[in-house]
Design an enzyme around this catalytic site. Sequence first.
Site, mmCIF file in Angstrom:
data_model
loop_
_atom_site.group_PDB
_atom_site.id
_atom_site.type_symbol
_atom_site.label_atom_id
_atom_site.label_comp_id
_atom_site.label_asym_id
_atom_site.label_seq_id
_atom_site.Cartn_x
_atom_site.Cartn_y
_atom_site.Cartn_z
ATOM 1 N N ASN A 1 0.885 -1.171 0.000
ATOM 2 C CA ASN A 1 0.000 0.000 0.000
ATOM 3 C C ASN A 1 0.922 1.220 0.000
ATOM 4 O O ASN A 1 1.666 1.427 0.958
ATOM 5 C CB ASN A 1 -0.853 -0.048 1.254
ATOM 6 C CG ASN A 1 -2.093 0.813 1.221
ATOM 7 O OD1 ASN A 1 -2.767 0.900 2.236
ATOM 8 N ND2 ASN A 1 -2.432 1.451 0.129
ATOM 9 N N ASN B 1 -7.067 10.392 -0.249
ATOM 10 C CA ASN B 1 -7.091 9.303 -1.226
ATOM 11 C C ASN B 1 -6.617 9.783 -2.593
ATOM 12 O O ASN B 1 -6.515 10.979 -2.860
ATOM 13 C CB ASN B 1 -8.496 8.721 -1.339
ATOM 14 C CG ASN B 1 -8.780 7.687 -0.269
ATOM 15 O OD1 ASN B 1 -7.869 7.148 0.350
ATOM 16 N ND2 ASN B 1 -10.054 7.409 -0.049
ATOM 17 N N CYS C 1 -6.131 5.458 7.891
ATOM 18 C CA CYS C 1 -5.429 4.530 7.001
ATOM 19 C C CYS C 1 -4.411 3.782 7.838
ATOM 20 O O CYS C 1 -3.422 4.368 8.300
ATOM 21 C CB CYS C 1 -4.744 5.287 5.854
ATOM 22 S SG CYS C 1 -3.717 4.230 4.799
ATOM 23 N N GLY C 2 -4.637 2.497 8.062
ATOM 24 C CA GLY C 2 -3.780 1.726 8.957
ATOM 25 C C GLY C 2 -2.370 1.531 8.436
ATOM 26 O O GLY C 2 -1.388 1.695 9.167
ATOM 27 N N ASN C 3 -2.237 1.150 7.160
ATOM 28 C CA ASN C 3 -0.899 1.002 6.593
ATOM 29 C C ASN C 3 -0.177 2.346 6.556
ATOM 30 O O ASN C 3 1.036 2.430 6.772
ATOM 31 C CB ASN C 3 -0.984 0.413 5.181
ATOM 32 C CG ASN C 3 -1.382 -1.046 5.186
ATOM 33 O OD1 ASN C 3 -1.028 -1.798 6.072
ATOM 34 N ND2 ASN C 3 -2.152 -1.446 4.187
ATOM 35 N N HIS D 1 -16.293 0.131 6.390
ATOM 36 C CA HIS D 1 -15.942 -1.076 5.645
ATOM 37 C C HIS D 1 -17.151 -1.992 5.532
ATOM 38 O O HIS D 1 -17.920 -2.150 6.482
ATOM 39 C CB HIS D 1 -14.811 -1.847 6.333
ATOM 40 C CG HIS D 1 -13.503 -1.135 6.287
ATOM 41 N ND1 HIS D 1 -12.564 -1.362 5.311
ATOM 42 C CD2 HIS D 1 -12.988 -0.174 7.091
ATOM 43 C CE1 HIS D 1 -11.517 -0.581 5.519
ATOM 44 N NE2 HIS D 1 -11.751 0.154 6.589
ATOM 45 N N GLU E 1 -10.693 -0.081 -2.270
ATOM 46 C CA GLU E 1 -10.748 1.038 -1.349
ATOM 47 C C GLU E 1 -11.532 2.220 -1.920
ATOM 48 O O GLU E 1 -11.442 2.524 -3.106
ATOM 49 C CB GLU E 1 -9.337 1.508 -0.982
ATOM 50 C CG GLU E 1 -8.574 0.528 -0.110
ATOM 51 C CD GLU E 1 -7.387 1.182 0.559
ATOM 52 O OE1 GLU E 1 -7.561 2.256 1.174
ATOM 53 O OE2 GLU E 1 -6.272 0.638 0.464
ATOM 54 N N ARG E 2 -12.242 2.863 -1.052
ATOM 55 C CA ARG E 2 -12.981 4.072 -1.385
ATOM 56 C C ARG E 2 -12.020 5.152 -1.890
ATOM 57 O O ARG E 2 -11.112 5.576 -1.203
ATOM 58 C CB ARG E 2 -13.713 4.557 -0.126
ATOM 59 C CG ARG E 2 -14.491 5.822 -0.262
ATOM 60 C CD ARG E 2 -15.140 6.213 1.053
ATOM 61 N NE ARG E 2 -14.178 6.333 2.142
ATOM 62 C CZ ARG E 2 -14.459 6.904 3.317
ATOM 63 N NH1 ARG E 2 -15.661 7.371 3.552
ATOM 64 N NH2 ARG E 2 -13.545 6.981 4.257
ATOM 65 N N CYS F 1 -4.684 -3.107 2.643
ATOM 66 C CA CYS F 1 -5.454 -2.063 3.314
ATOM 67 C C CYS F 1 -5.457 -2.395 4.796
ATOM 68 O O CYS F 1 -5.998 -3.425 5.203
ATOM 69 C CB CYS F 1 -6.884 -2.002 2.767
ATOM 70 S SG CYS F 1 -7.949 -0.820 3.642
ATOM 71 N N GLY F 2 -4.833 -1.536 5.606
ATOM 72 C CA GLY F 2 -4.691 -1.837 7.030
ATOM 73 C C GLY F 2 -6.013 -1.843 7.769
ATOM 74 O O GLY F 2 -6.320 -2.788 8.509
ATOM 75 N N THR F 3 -6.824 -0.800 7.594
ATOM 76 C CA THR F 3 -8.118 -0.804 8.260
ATOM 77 C C THR F 3 -9.012 -1.897 7.688
ATOM 78 O O THR F 3 -9.830 -2.476 8.403
ATOM 79 C CB THR F 3 -8.817 0.566 8.142
ATOM 80 O OG1 THR F 3 -8.901 0.941 6.765
ATOM 81 C CG2 THR F 3 -8.071 1.631 8.920
ATOM 82 N N GLY F 4 -8.837 -2.203 6.380
ATOM 83 C CA GLY F 4 -9.594 -3.299 5.784
ATOM 84 C C GLY F 4 -9.231 -4.646 6.389
ATOM 85 O O GLY F 4 -10.100 -5.504 6.602
#
Length: 296
Positions: free
Chosen positions: A19, A72, A81-83, A176, A225-226, A234-237
């Site tokens: 990512n 984005n 965004c986790g990553n 999500h 991702e949106r 995707c970290g949060t994903g």
Amino acid sequence: MQDNLRMIWNFTKMQGAGNDFVVLDGVRQSIHLTPERARALADRHFGIGADQILLVEDPLDPNADFRYRIFNADGGEVEHCGNGARCFVRFVHDQGLSRRNPLRAEIATGLLVLHESDDGRVSVDMGQTAFTPDRLAFDAAGLETRAAGADTLYGLDLPGEADPVWCSLVAISNPHAVTLVDDTEAFPVGRIGPAIERHRRFAQRVNAGFMQVLDRHHIRLRVFERGAGETLACGTGACAAAVAGIRRGLLDSPVRVDTHGGALHIEWNDQALRMRGPAATVFHGQVDIDTLVASR
């Protein structure tokens, strides 16, 4: 800084499990990041190329070390965004902005706590999860639902699809929708992903995740991702998928999440949600931002 009226920005290109990000230091240089400028930076043909643009700024919250903002590839600012959060802490340390470890980062919805370990991996306390439709700006009126363990699945009718797609709803600052599939590689993410992302019931759009369970501690995942399209990770994903699987009774914490860009490790116990994974610097550079915008 300005050079003969040209706005030159220093930037760092980074990636976390594939990512990828353009990271901007808004502490030591003046950065005014508009949607148009974010799109120009993220453009993979005419710009630097990135899934998201990350902006590090002085905090507004006195309890935070820094403010961390995410844009984005389509120029829209998002909540989390986790990553990117892992790359954020690596950037702050590598650039000498702070030696603090752990760090507290202010995001749009609160504070994150981030820790860089001796092996170079970064763990992020991701904050609270939520599962009610209102937390995702989701209109559930009149929609068929199914119980799945402690979870509730919502059936989305998609154009051209004979059967509804059944999704878990998970909010981790950003929204999500997670769908269980038999085989992530065979599933038509390129067709179903954008249909879910822009479904009329999601007022603010949604990140669409597609999860394959391998065993009770191991899944594969693809995420559309949106505002960015399908990304390598995707970290949060990954967090949303792990949490949805646990709530459905399919998984137990900790969960290894295999993405096209690498593995992420998620722990969740109803209260705390933590993600661990890599963060790496790719290169540094400078960009004449207004010339870049004008050239597109």
